[in-house]
Write a protein that holds these residues in place. Structure first.
Motif, PDB file in Angstrom:
ATOM      1  N   VAL A 135       0.834  -1.202   0.000  1.00 49.82           N
ATOM      2  CA  VAL A 135       0.000   0.000   0.000  1.00 49.82           C
ATOM      3  C   VAL A 135       0.870   1.254   0.000  1.00 49.82           C
ATOM      4  O   VAL A 135       0.599   2.232  -0.714  1.00 49.82           O
ATOM      5  CB  VAL A 135      -0.961   0.001   1.207  1.00 49.82           C
ATOM      6  CG1 VAL A 135      -1.632   1.358   1.371  1.00 49.82           C
ATOM      7  CG2 VAL A 135      -2.016  -1.091   1.030  1.00 49.82           C
ATOM      8  N   TYR A 136       1.952   1.256   0.799  1.00 46.84           N
ATOM      9  CA  TYR A 136       2.873   2.400   0.811  1.00 46.84           C
ATOM     10  C   TYR A 136       3.451   2.636  -0.578  1.00 46.84           C
ATOM     11  O   TYR A 136       3.553   3.768  -1.051  1.00 46.84           O
ATOM     12  CB  TYR A 136       4.037   2.153   1.776  1.00 46.84           C
ATOM     13  CG  TYR A 136       3.698   2.223   3.243  1.00 46.84           C
ATOM     14  CD1 TYR A 136       2.513   2.780   3.705  1.00 46.84           C
ATOM     15  CD2 TYR A 136       4.583   1.726   4.199  1.00 46.84           C
ATOM     16  CE1 TYR A 136       2.226   2.846   5.055  1.00 46.84           C
ATOM     17  CE2 TYR A 136       4.307   1.798   5.549  1.00 46.84           C
ATOM     18  CZ  TYR A 136       3.126   2.350   5.974  1.00 46.84           C
ATOM     19  OH  TYR A 136       2.845   2.414   7.312  1.00 46.84           O
ATOM     20  N   LEU A 137       3.852   1.534  -1.254  1.00 43.03           N
ATOM     21  CA  LEU A 137       4.471   1.641  -2.577  1.00 43.03           C
ATOM     22  C   LEU A 137       3.530   2.286  -3.579  1.00 43.03           C
ATOM     23  O   LEU A 137       3.965   3.080  -4.422  1.00 43.03           O
ATOM     24  CB  LEU A 137       4.887   0.246  -3.065  1.00 43.03           C
ATOM     25  CG  LEU A 137       5.305   0.125  -4.537  1.00 43.03           C
ATOM     26  CD1 LEU A 137       6.605   0.891  -4.776  1.00 43.03           C
ATOM     27  CD2 LEU A 137       5.457  -1.343  -4.925  1.00 43.03           C
ATOM     28  N   MET A 138       2.251   1.954  -3.488  1.00 43.29           N
ATOM     29  CA  MET A 138       1.302   2.386  -4.507  1.00 43.29           C
ATOM     30  C   MET A 138       0.579   3.691  -4.157  1.00 43.29           C
ATOM     31  O   MET A 138      -0.390   4.052  -4.816  1.00 43.29           O
ATOM     32  CB  MET A 138       0.279   1.259  -4.757  1.00 43.29           C
ATOM     33  CG  MET A 138       0.908   0.015  -5.353  1.00 43.29           C
ATOM     34  SD  MET A 138       1.756   0.327  -6.943  1.00 43.29           S
ATOM     35  CE  MET A 138       2.506  -1.278  -7.254  1.00 43.29           C
ATOM     36  N   GLN A 139       1.057   4.399  -3.153  1.00 44.35           N
ATOM     37  CA  GLN A 139       0.498   5.709  -2.843  1.00 44.35           C
ATOM     38  C   GLN A 139       1.060   6.763  -3.808  1.00 44.35           C
ATOM     39  O   GLN A 139       2.192   6.644  -4.273  1.00 44.35           O
ATOM     40  CB  GLN A 139       0.851   6.113  -1.404  1.00 44.35           C
ATOM     41  CG  GLN A 139       0.181   5.287  -0.321  1.00 44.35           C
ATOM     42  CD  GLN A 139      -1.336   5.409  -0.366  1.00 44.35           C
ATOM     43  OE1 GLN A 139      -1.884   6.497  -0.375  1.00 44.35           O
ATOM     44  NE2 GLN A 139      -1.994   4.263  -0.393  1.00 44.35           N
ATOM     45  N   PRO A 140       0.288   7.828  -4.102  1.00 44.68           N
ATOM     46  CA  PRO A 140       0.867   8.926  -4.895  1.00 44.68           C
ATOM     47  C   PRO A 140       2.075   9.506  -4.159  1.00 44.68           C
ATOM     48  O   PRO A 140       2.046   9.664  -2.949  1.00 44.68           O
ATOM     49  CB  PRO A 140      -0.282   9.950  -4.960  1.00 44.68           C
ATOM     50  CG  PRO A 140      -1.521   9.190  -4.637  1.00 44.68           C
ATOM     51  CD  PRO A 140      -1.109   8.077  -3.719  1.00 44.68           C
ATOM     52  N   GLY A 141       3.122   9.807  -4.874  1.00 42.53           N
ATOM     53  CA  GLY A 141       4.306  10.379  -4.236  1.00 42.53           C
ATOM     54  C   GLY A 141       4.990   9.426  -3.277  1.00 42.53           C
ATOM     55  O   GLY A 141       5.483   9.831  -2.218  1.00 42.53           O
ATOM     56  N   ALA A 142       5.042   8.130  -3.640  1.00 42.81           N
ATOM     57  CA  ALA A 142       5.630   7.129  -2.743  1.00 42.81           C
ATOM     58  C   ALA A 142       7.088   7.425  -2.414  1.00 42.81           C
ATOM     59  O   ALA A 142       7.602   6.965  -1.393  1.00 42.81           O
ATOM     60  CB  ALA A 142       5.520   5.733  -3.368  1.00 42.81           C
ATOM     61  N   PHE A 143       7.761   8.204  -3.271  1.00 40.55           N
ATOM     62  CA  PHE A 143       9.183   8.481  -3.059  1.00 40.55           C
ATOM     63  C   PHE A 143       9.430   9.938  -2.667  1.00 40.55           C
ATOM     64  O   PHE A 143      10.571  10.381  -2.628  1.00 40.55           O
ATOM     65  CB  PHE A 143       9.965   8.143  -4.330  1.00 40.55           C
ATOM     66  CG  PHE A 143       9.881   6.693  -4.715  1.00 40.55           C
ATOM     67  CD1 PHE A 143      10.775   5.771  -4.196  1.00 40.55           C
ATOM     68  CD2 PHE A 143       8.892   6.238  -5.574  1.00 40.55           C
ATOM     69  CE1 PHE A 143      10.698   4.431  -4.537  1.00 40.55           C
ATOM     70  CE2 PHE A 143       8.799   4.905  -5.920  1.00 40.55           C
ATOM     71  CZ  PHE A 143       9.701   3.997  -5.396  1.00 40.55           C
ATOM     72  N   GLU A 144       8.353  10.665  -2.365  1.00 43.25           N
ATOM     73  CA  GLU A 144       8.489  12.079  -2.045  1.00 43.25           C
ATOM     74  C   GLU A 144       8.372  12.324  -0.546  1.00 43.25           C
ATOM     75  O   GLU A 144       8.061  11.413   0.227  1.00 43.25           O
ATOM     76  CB  GLU A 144       7.407  12.874  -2.806  1.00 43.25           C
ATOM     77  CG  GLU A 144       7.557  12.768  -4.317  1.00 43.25           C
ATOM     78  CD  GLU A 144       6.394  13.393  -5.065  1.00 43.25           C
ATOM     79  OE1 GLU A 144       5.533  14.021  -4.405  1.00 43.25           O
ATOM     80  OE2 GLU A 144       6.337  13.256  -6.299  1.00 43.25           O
ATOM     81  N   ALA A 145       8.640  13.557  -0.130  1.00 41.01           N
ATOM     82  CA  ALA A 145       8.585  13.925   1.286  1.00 41.01           C
ATOM     83  C   ALA A 145       7.232  13.548   1.870  1.00 41.01           C
ATOM     84  O   ALA A 145       6.185  13.784   1.260  1.00 41.01           O
ATOM     85  CB  ALA A 145       8.830  15.424   1.445  1.00 41.01           C
ATOM     86  N   GLY A 146       7.268  12.949   3.044  1.00 36.99           N
ATOM     87  CA  GLY A 146       6.047  12.535   3.714  1.00 36.99           C
ATOM     88  C   GLY A 146       5.648  11.097   3.437  1.00 36.99           C
ATOM     89  O   GLY A 146       4.785  10.542   4.112  1.00 36.99           O
ATOM     90  N   SER A 147       6.280  10.460   2.427  1.00 37.99           N
ATOM     91  CA  SER A 147       5.960   9.075   2.093  1.00 37.99           C
ATOM     92  C   SER A 147       6.540   8.108   3.125  1.00 37.99           C
ATOM     93  O   SER A 147       7.589   8.355   3.721  1.00 37.99           O
ATOM     94  CB  SER A 147       6.512   8.731   0.715  1.00 37.99           C
ATOM     95  OG  SER A 147       6.580   7.340   0.526  1.00 37.99           O
ATOM     96  N   ARG A 148       5.858   6.997   3.307  1.00 31.00           N
ATOM     97  CA  ARG A 148       6.320   5.969   4.248  1.00 31.00           C
ATOM     98  C   ARG A 148       7.061   4.829   3.560  1.00 31.00           C
ATOM     99  O   ARG A 148       7.609   3.953   4.227  1.00 31.00           O
ATOM    100  CB  ARG A 148       5.127   5.377   5.017  1.00 31.00           C
ATOM    101  CG  ARG A 148       4.454   6.369   5.970  1.00 31.00           C
ATOM    102  CD  ARG A 148       3.297   5.712   6.715  1.00 31.00           C
ATOM    103  NE  ARG A 148       2.676   6.617   7.660  1.00 31.00           N
ATOM    104  CZ  ARG A 148       3.074   6.790   8.917  1.00 31.00           C
ATOM    105  NH1 ARG A 148       4.126   6.114   9.369  1.00 31.00           N
ATOM    106  NH2 ARG A 148       2.449   7.615   9.719  1.00 31.00           N
ATOM    107  N   PHE A 149       7.077   4.814   2.216  1.00 30.03           N
ATOM    108  CA  PHE A 149       7.616   3.648   1.519  1.00 30.03           C
ATOM    109  C   PHE A 149       9.123   3.497   1.678  1.00 30.03           C
ATOM    110  O   PHE A 149       9.615   2.417   2.016  1.00 30.03           O
ATOM    111  CB  PHE A 149       7.259   3.683   0.031  1.00 30.03           C
ATOM    112  CG  PHE A 149       7.956   2.597  -0.745  1.00 30.03           C
ATOM    113  CD1 PHE A 149       7.614   1.269  -0.555  1.00 30.03           C
ATOM    114  CD2 PHE A 149       8.986   2.893  -1.618  1.00 30.03           C
ATOM    115  CE1 PHE A 149       8.270   0.262  -1.238  1.00 30.03           C
ATOM    116  CE2 PHE A 149       9.651   1.891  -2.302  1.00 30.03           C
ATOM    117  CZ  PHE A 149       9.285   0.572  -2.111  1.00 30.03           C
TER     118      PHE A 149
END
Length: 387
Positions: A135-149
């Motif tokens: 789910v973390y991987l497939m969130q918008p902005g998975a690699f941006e600030a605030g992401s948990r991935f």
């Protein structure tokens, strides 16, 4: 040029682990800093979070070195993968739960490793971590600030290294016979279970997928593999190569084991608790048997039930739902919301509403001493068996 996988090429992948993560974990244990690291890392859960004071230097260096995705990432492909996930999230969750995890259990040395890491009594932890990670991987902005991935990937990589560290240090693993624990072959195999095998399972369930959507989903897991320390020179680049690797890997290693049976029983019990009432309980076993096949299901001790025949009608039911989705904007919205809610509720039941924290175990358990843009009619079909 296509990669040709043979027993010899896969044998060569049974020795290497993950040099960077292994060195980091070894240094943390040598300096007695694992407890401090785990405590401080509980506060590092999103991209861009400042690293806490007192974090060991070796950990700080590791986190800096692994803080960015690989330079070759195609962000358009990642967005297509995210849309594919949104369109199929409930089906992907089903495939991860009832095909990918049992596939891990049908590889005896992997089942032994999983038993050592989270114990035979707590499959919900492994399932929750896997579901939450996806789910973390497939969130918008998975690699941006605030992401948990990204922090989750960094911690999973260290978790794998810690298992290698414990099993080697305590002499609890026959490296000569089994290779390095969580070696490159097994990491690539795991990547295939969560990507290629998921696509196979969606196809088996009758889900309409385009070639483009399938390729994008697989591509996203190649990015995941790179961030988890998988050797990119060895990993399959295409779905055809993935089919070849997965077929050979399973032929080399699949078989029955006591740990596999116990883990599967716990998985079935877990999901029977999630399904309301008892009438539908047998559908869990039936879904596993339908997706992994009778031979693997028998090795895993999956009981046969009257639902085994009923489950074969699932593709027809899903086909009706997809017809509604394709022809009704309101129906498409309702089904997408249902898929999202199902995924969230399933994850909530596994996590008991908590965020899962990935930590380096200081000892092993006692048992071991230690939506796609292309038209829906352009469907994807799995590459033919390689062997």
């Amino acid at each position: 040029m296509s990669t040709l996988y043979t027993d010899a090429t896969l044998d060569a992948l049974r020795e290497p682990g993950d040099e960077l993560a292994d060195a980091t974990v070894a240094a943390l244990f040598e300096k007695g800093e694992v407890g401090k690291f785990n405590t401080l890392m509980r506060y590092v859960s999103t991209v861009g979070s400042p690293l806490p004071d007192g974090l060991p230097d070796v950990a700080r260096e590791y986190l800096a070195a692994t803080s960015a995705p690989p330079s070759w990432v195609d962000w358009a492909e990642m967005e297509k993968a995210r849309l594919f996930f949104i369109d199929n999230n409930v089906h992907i969750s089903t495939a991860l739960s009832f095909a990918s995890m049992p596939a891990c259990y049908v590889v005896p040395h992997v089942a032994k490793l999983l038993s050592a890491t989270h114990g035979l009594k707590y499959p919900s932890k492994r399932m929750a971590e896997t579901g939450q990670f996806t789910v973390y991987l497939m969130q918008p902005g998975a690699f941006e600030a605030g992401s948990r991935f990204v922090p989750a990937a960094q911690k999973v990589r260290l978790l794998h290294a810690s298992i290698r560290h414990h099993l080697r240090r305590e002499g609890l693993w026959d490296t000569a016979a089994l290779g390095t624990p969580i070696c490159q072959e097994d990491m690539i195999g795991g990547q295939m279970f969560f990507s290629m095998l998921v696509l196979d399972s969606l196809h088996r369930l009758g889900i309409h997928m385009s070639q483009s959507g399938a390729e994008s989903y697989y591509y996203a897991w190649r990015v995941v593999g790179a961030m988890l320390g998988v050797d990119q020179d060895a990993v399959p680049k295409t779905l055809e190569e993935a089919r070849q690797f997965l077929d050979l890997y399973m032929i080399r290693h699949m078989g029955p084991s006591e740990e596999g049976v116990q883990l599967t029983r716990q998985l079935i019990d877990l999901y029977e608790e999630v399904v309301p009432g008892t009438f539908f309980d047998p559908i869990v076993s039936a879904l596993i048997r339908h997706l992994v096949g009778d031979t693997s299901a028998d090795w895993l001790g999956v009981p046969r039930t009257p639902w085994d025949t009923v489950v074969k009608a699932v593709p027809h039911l899903l086909g009706v739902l997809e017809t509604i989705e394709d022809h009704s904007p309101l129906g498409a919205w309702a089904l997408d919301r249902l898929g999202h809610l199902t995924t969230v509720l399933e994850l909530s039941s596994l996590t008991r509403g908590r965020v899962m924290h990935y930590a380096i175990p200081e000892q092993l358990r006692g048992e071991y001493g230690v939506s796609d843009a292309l038209p829906p009619h352009r469907r994807w079909t799995p590459p033919a068996p390689a062997l």
